[in-house]
Enzyme design. Structure first.
Site, PDB file in Angstrom:
ATOM      1  N   ALA A 191       0.839  -1.207   0.000  1.00  0.00           N
ATOM      2  CA  ALA A 191       0.000   0.000   0.000  1.00  0.00           C
ATOM      3  C   ALA A 191       0.872   1.254   0.000  1.00  0.00           C
ATOM      4  O   ALA A 191       0.599   2.215  -0.722  1.00  0.00           O
ATOM      5  CB  ALA A 191      -0.940  -0.006   1.200  1.00  0.00           C
ATOM      6  N   ASP A 192       1.920   1.250   0.798  1.00  0.00           N
ATOM      7  CA  ASP A 192       2.860   2.371   0.809  1.00  0.00           C
ATOM      8  C   ASP A 192       3.504   2.554  -0.564  1.00  0.00           C
ATOM      9  O   ASP A 192       3.584   3.663  -1.103  1.00  0.00           O
ATOM     10  CB  ASP A 192       3.976   2.116   1.833  1.00  0.00           C
ATOM     11  CG  ASP A 192       3.505   2.192   3.267  1.00  0.00           C
ATOM     12  OD1 ASP A 192       2.421   2.748   3.517  1.00  0.00           O
ATOM     13  OD2 ASP A 192       4.230   1.687   4.140  1.00  0.00           O
TER      14      ASP A 192
END
Length: 238
Positions: free
Chosen positions: A50-51
């Site tokens: 996600a990052d």
């Protein structure tokens, strides 16, 4: 100016005040709900995806905005979010719900609509096999001692419906020999397949070395430090 901002849940939204941590967004963005062993608990991806994706999509937005600025002469604000990145990579899993109303569940290494397509045990390791068409099925089946016209598995729909029986028969054949011999046989038959490699194997791969995917940094006290290299190569510029 072209300015990029990245948040966890999105700018100016109801959850915009919440802190954005990778695993939280993997969960709230739905990715964990269909990742994990068959029938098992939701499982996070093994890297902070996600990052990473929030940054990647943000960079794409900046590049697109810089290109647009060449025509308009104007800057703009670009925004990406960890949640947005999770939604963007749902791909066919997202359309399963949006179009068909089918909620994906954890499926392990199986493909939900194509078989055989997934991970299988050999005598000394595991391989992925991607039998993505009827033509490939007719090439693959004889390699593992199956009749491609067996009425139990004659069509892809039949194979999906009997996936556990099919996987058991395939692994019964594959566990009689090692990864390398099976990959050689499958390659000769024109069937897409590949080893499931540990990172020690990956970083010693001639293919990885050829692509320059191991870089070397210089540390002031440790000296040269090997690091994962950039995945993009350019024909002219560096």
């Amino acid at each position: 100016l072209v300015a990029l901002s990245i948040t966890g849940f999105g700018r100016g939204c109801p959850h915009g005040h919440r802190p954005g941590f990778d695993q939280i967004l993997q969960g709230e963005g739905g990715l964990m709900s269909f990742t994990g062993p068959v029938g098992g608990p939701p499982t996070k991806v093994g890297v902070p995806i996600a990052d990473i994706l929030a940054g990647m999509f943000g960079a794409y937005g900046v590049v697109a905005s810089l290109y647009e600025r060449e025509r308009s002469g104007r800057g703009q604000r670009v925004h990406s979010s960890l949640l947005g990145g999770m939604i963007a990579i749902h791909t066919f899993q997202g359309t399963r719900w949006l179009v068909a109303g089918d909620v994906p569940a954890t499926g392990g290494n199986r493909h939900p609509s194509i078989q055989p397509y997934g991970a299988f045990r050999c005598a000394d390791g595991r391989i992925n096999v991607a039998v993505g068409s009827e033509g490939l099925w007719r090439r693959f089946a004889p390699v593992v001692g199956l009749d491609p016209d067996d009425e139990r598995f004659a069509s892809n729909g039949d194979r999906v419906a009997r996936v556990e029986e099919l996987e058991a028969l395939i692994e019964q054949a594959l566990t009689t020999d090692g990864v390398d011999p099976w990959l050689a046989r499958l390659d000769e038959a024109g069937v897409p397949a590949g080893r499931i490699a540990g990172l020690d194997e990956v970083y010693h791969s001639p293919q990885v070395a050829h692509l320059g995917l191991v870089d070397e940094g210089e540390h002031p006290t440790l000296g040269p430090v090997p690091l994962p290299g950039p995945p993009v190569a350019y024909s002219r510029s560096q």
